[in-house]
Scaffold this active site. Structure first.
Site, PDB file in Angstrom:
ATOM      1  N   ASP A 206      70.899  41.837  41.000  1.00 27.49           N
ATOM      2  CA  ASP A 206      71.499  43.158  40.840  1.00 27.49           C
ATOM      3  C   ASP A 206      70.566  44.131  41.548  1.00 27.49           C
ATOM      4  OD1 ASP A 206      72.327  45.675  40.066  1.00 27.49           O
ATOM      5  OD2 ASP A 206      72.122  45.332  37.906  1.00 27.49           O
TER       6      ASP A 206
ATOM      7  N   LYS B 118      69.615  52.915  47.663  1.00 31.19           N
ATOM      8  CA  LYS B 118      70.959  52.323  47.651  1.00 31.19           C
ATOM      9  C   LYS B 118      72.028  53.336  48.086  1.00 31.19           C
ATOM     10  CE  LYS B 118      73.943  49.708  44.492  1.00 31.19           C
ATOM     11  NZ  LYS B 118      73.954  49.066  43.155  1.00 31.19           N
TER      12      LYS B 118
ATOM     13  N   GLU C 102      79.901  44.599  41.465  1.00 35.20           N
ATOM     14  CA  GLU C 102      79.211  44.705  40.178  1.00 35.20           C
ATOM     15  C   GLU C 102      80.155  44.545  38.991  1.00 35.20           C
ATOM     16  OE1 GLU C 102      77.018  48.343  40.672  1.00 35.20           O
ATOM     17  OE2 GLU C 102      75.780  47.414  42.222  1.00 35.20           O
TER      18      GLU C 102
ATOM     19  N   ASP D 241      80.446  51.548  33.727  1.00 37.16           N
ATOM     20  CA  ASP D 241      79.059  51.360  34.180  1.00 37.16           C
ATOM     21  C   ASP D 241      78.389  52.702  34.429  1.00 37.16           C
ATOM     22  OD1 ASP D 241      76.678  50.794  35.475  1.00 37.16           O
ATOM     23  OD2 ASP D 241      77.523  49.328  36.864  1.00 37.16           O
TER      24      ASP D 241
HETATM   25  P1  ADP Z   1      71.182  51.574  38.010  1.00 36.15           P
HETATM   26  O1  ADP Z   1      72.399  50.734  37.821  1.00 36.15           O
HETATM   27  O2  ADP Z   1      71.466  52.926  38.577  1.00 36.15           O
HETATM   28  O3  ADP Z   1      70.103  50.886  38.744  1.00 36.15           O
HETATM   29  P2  ADP Z   1      70.425  51.187  35.177  1.00 36.15           P
HETATM   30  O4  ADP Z   1      71.663  50.555  34.725  1.00 36.15           O
HETATM   31  O5  ADP Z   1      69.199  50.362  35.196  1.00 36.15           O
HETATM   32  O6  ADP Z   1      70.578  51.939  36.548  1.00 36.15           O
HETATM   33  O7  ADP Z   1      70.193  52.450  34.231  1.00 36.15           O
HETATM   34  C1  ADP Z   1      69.068  53.265  34.311  1.00 36.15           C
HETATM   35  C2  ADP Z   1      69.273  54.495  33.455  1.00 36.15           C
HETATM   36  O8  ADP Z   1      69.455  54.102  32.085  1.00 36.15           O
HETATM   37  C3  ADP Z   1      68.114  55.459  33.492  1.00 36.15           C
HETATM   38  O9  ADP Z   1      68.587  56.776  33.626  1.00 36.15           O
HETATM   39  C4  ADP Z   1      67.471  55.264  32.129  1.00 36.15           C
HETATM   40  O10 ADP Z   1      66.798  56.431  31.681  1.00 36.15           O
HETATM   41  C5  ADP Z   1      68.658  54.957  31.266  1.00 36.15           C
HETATM   42  N1  ADP Z   1      68.305  54.271  30.027  1.00 36.15           N
HETATM   43  C6  ADP Z   1      67.662  53.095  29.902  1.00 36.15           C
HETATM   44  N2  ADP Z   1      67.495  52.782  28.599  1.00 36.15           N
HETATM   45  C7  ADP Z   1      68.062  53.780  27.887  1.00 36.15           C
HETATM   46  C8  ADP Z   1      68.206  54.051  26.471  1.00 36.15           C
HETATM   47  N3  ADP Z   1      67.715  53.211  25.555  1.00 36.15           N
HETATM   48  N4  ADP Z   1      68.823  55.189  26.105  1.00 36.15           N
HETATM   49  C9  ADP Z   1      69.297  56.036  27.035  1.00 36.15           C
HETATM   50  N5  ADP Z   1      69.192  55.845  28.359  1.00 36.15           N
HETATM   51  C10 ADP Z   1      68.577  54.733  28.781  1.00 36.15           C
HETATM   52 MG    MG Z   2      73.644  49.188  37.955  1.00 35.12          MG
END
Ligand code: ADP
Ligand code: MG
Length: 618
Positions: free
Chosen positions: A23, A87, A187, A211
């Site tokens: 991912d 990205k 995804e 998502d």
């Molecule tokens: P991407 O798909 O954009 O790479 P992710 O799915 O990894 O991103 O999500 C990252 C986001 O999720 C960040 O903004 C992070 O602060 C938020 N995040 C991660 N854990 C938590 C949580 N426990 N509560 C709220 N937000 C969260």
């Molecule tokens: Mg993602």
């Protein structure tokens, strides 16, 4: 039973090469595999325990590269040397991102052209593909370190809305990182695979995948039917995510503490402190009621209900996207059997509640929202490795495969939806006397004319010994192995001359492109049949003209002046119709020419036989 080899020098088990699922996220990236023993998908973690690798790259003074957690502190101390959200730049030109240019703290070359963007760090220039390859390299190294084996094959996920050039860019990034990218997967499709992993292959469900990540939001409606996973619609906002929530909290505290925007702008370390504290508070509030902390030596606090008020407008926007996705899919929200939550920001209880309220049913949150996409990619990888036969879609060719024949027609050797591995062969011959080579063009698609399909490869079979037209027997063999890779073999059976190439049939084809090609084929089926009939008539007519012209020139001594003239006339008529006539007109002109020339041909034949008989001594 599978055989397991043992490496004699090390004593370790020789593992079958693993295909990993990746991912490659805007905020975080991670890598997953199917566990070789229990066959369940798992994300790969170092002993430190974190599977998520922040998608951040820092360049040191000598351009030494660090990726992930190590690079994070540099985001605000050295913003010009620290790349995040790459990205969003994949497959984009400066013109594409112009409006959002201020979002990036690093230098993007604004040559204002339609060529792909470049990022400048010091004196060096990097493309988003190279930058993404640094993240992929880091993931690859991690996986190799954990698995203690080399990793060279991968499935990488991309957002469903990614277009061809973005997908191609992702594939190229993989290549640059030393990975053979076997497939690019959407995804949401990956997420639904992870969800469907435990399901029986005969279930029929419609699901919504919501998502919400760090920087982007998307929602997709999919149908799972008999093991086929199909994206029906997708919608979202490429600039909406957890980062916006952090910003909202920062603004809230700035008011609380009377800190001006200028003060934060000029004090990068303070600004970083605010942002990091805000993210900490946000995460804390996913499980607790009130966050208390300190900033600039002063007490700050944020309650869950205040936080929810701050993010409410953003969540409203995501719900509006859900409505649009449903509209595009032509479905009602109560038709959704399951709502799958993906992305770190769906950990926020308020997000879950709002989504449940909208769809009117409990969401499915048994899967780890950070991991579900990578896990799905690993399942897809395992399917490509031929280890998982439960999901039908992935064991079949999505589009027909064939070659181009006379008149630009598609001659299908392997029809779409054929189970793989599979093979098919057919014999062809030459058009001209003494023809020493033929070009074989391989196409994929459902249309009758190759120009409407997608060309996968072209190669030539050469050195065919001189033979009259129609005599060589050229066998074309298509073979698709279980990796979905097509091999095409061409062999002239009389002489044994042979040529083989490998083609990747799904290369660069998105699910949407496949869907569109199918749709076009259905819509154009009637027209295609007519076109095919016309092309076939023309081809037949041309061949008859050739043969007859040849016949006349060879036998002009035997034929009378008048015979030659009427034949010539019929030829001219037919030639005219090849240009302008319809299928029926061409057919009747062919018949006419045949009826004129056949008696002549018979007479010529008789004379030839007569001569031969005369020469022979009985
Ligand atoms: P991407 O798909 O954009 O790479 P992710 O799915 O990894 O991103 O999500 C990252 C986001 O999720 C960040 O903004 C992070 O602060 C938020 N995040 C991660 N854990 C938590 C949580 N426990 N509560 C709220 N937000 C969260
Ligand atoms: Mg993602």
């Amino acid at each position: 039973m599978a055989k397991i080899g043992i490496n004699i020098s090390t004593g370790s088990l020789q593992q079958k090469e693993m295909i990993v699922g990746i991912d490659l996220g805007t905020t975080n990236s991670l890598i997953a595999i199917i566990h070789p023993q229990d066959r369940n998908p798992v994300v790969l973690k170092e002993f430190s325990g974190n599977a998520l690798v922040p998608s951040v790259i820092h360049f040191g003074n000598a351009h030494q590269i660090s990726v992930g957690d190590e690079a994070i502190p540099f985001l605000l101390t050295e913003p010009q040397n620290t790349i995040f959200s790459v990205k969003r730049l994949m497959g984009k030109s400066y013109r594409d991102i112009q409006e959002k240019a201020s979002f990036y703290t690093y230098k993007i070359i604004d040559d204002n052209s339609d060529s792909l963007v470049k990022i400048q760090v010091g004196e060096k220039f990097y493309s988003p593909i190279e930058l993404s390859s640094f993240i992929l390299k880091e993931l690859k190294q991690r996986a190799e370190h954990i698995l203690k084996t080399s990793v060279t094959k991968a499935v990488i996920t991309v957002p469903a809305y990614f277009n061809d050039s973005q997908r191609q860019a992702t594939r190229d990034a993989g290549k640059l990182a030393g990975l053979d990218v076997l497939r690019i997967v959407n995804e949401p499709t990956a997420a639904s695979l992870a969800y469907g992993f435990g399901l029986k292959s005969d279930v029929n469900k419609t699901i919504a995948v919501y998502d919400l990540g760090g920087g982007t939001f998307d929602v997709s409606i999919l149908s799972i039917s008999g093991g086929i996973f199909e994206v029906l619609s997708t919608n979202g906002d490429t600039y909406l995510g957890g980062d916006d929530f952090d910003h909202a909290i920062v603004n809230y505290w700035m008011q609380q503490l009377n800190v001006s925007a200028d003060e934060l702008k000029n004090n990068k370390s303070l600004s970083q402190e605010f942002r990091l504290k805000a993210e900490e508070a946000k995460k804390y509030l996913s499980t607790q009621e009130v966050f208390d902390g300190k900033l600039k030596e002063l007490n700050i606090s944020l309650s869950k209900s205040e936080f929810e008020k701050l993010i409410h407008p953003f969540i409203e926007k995501t719900i509006a996207s859900c409505k649009n996705a449903l509209l595009d899919a032509g479905m009602e929200k109560n038709e959704m059997d399951e709502i799958i939550m993906v992305g770190g920001s769906t950990r926020i209880p308020f997000v879950k509640n709002q989504v449940e309220k909208f769809f009117g049913k409990p969401i499915h949150d048994n899967l780890n929202p950070d991991e579900v996409v990578a896990l799905g990619a690993a399942i897809q990888a395992d399917i490509l490795a031929g280890n998982n036969k439960d999901f039908l879609l992935l064991d079949i060719t999505p589009l027909s495969l064939g070659i181009e024949t006379m008149g630009g027609l598609m001659d299908v050797l392997i029809p779409r939806n054929s189970k793989i591995p599979t093979k098919a062969s057919r014999q062809y011959t030459t058009q001209k006397d003494g023809q020493s080579g033929i070009i074989i063009s391989v196409f994929q698609g459902e249309r009758d004319l190759v120009k409407d399909n997608r060309k996968l490869a072209e190669f030539s079979l050469t050195n065919i010994p001189a033979m009259p037209a129609g005599l060589p027997k050229i066998e074309i063999l298509f073979l698709i192995n279980s990796d979905g890779i097509l091999n095409v073999n061409a062999k002239e059976l009389r002489s044994g001359v042979e040529q083989t190439i490998e083609v990747k049939p799904q290369y660069g084809l998105t699910d949407e492109a496949v869907e569109k090609m199918l749709k076009d084929a259905i819509e154009n089926a009637k027209e295609d049949i007519q076109t095919r009939a016309l092309v076939e008539a023309k081809t037949e007519a041309r061949q008859i003209v050739d043969v007859t012209v040849n016949f006349i020139s060879k036998n002009n001594k035997i034929l009378s002046e008048e015979e030659i003239q009427v034949t010539q006339q019929a030829i001219t008529e037919l030639e005219k119709l090849i240009e302008t006539g319809n299928k029926d007109e061409i057919h009747s002109a062919i018949e006419k020419l045949n009826s004129i020339s056949t008696p002549f041909a018979e007479r010529v034949m008789d004379e030839a036989i007569g001569k031969a008989m005369k020469g022979k001594k009985v």
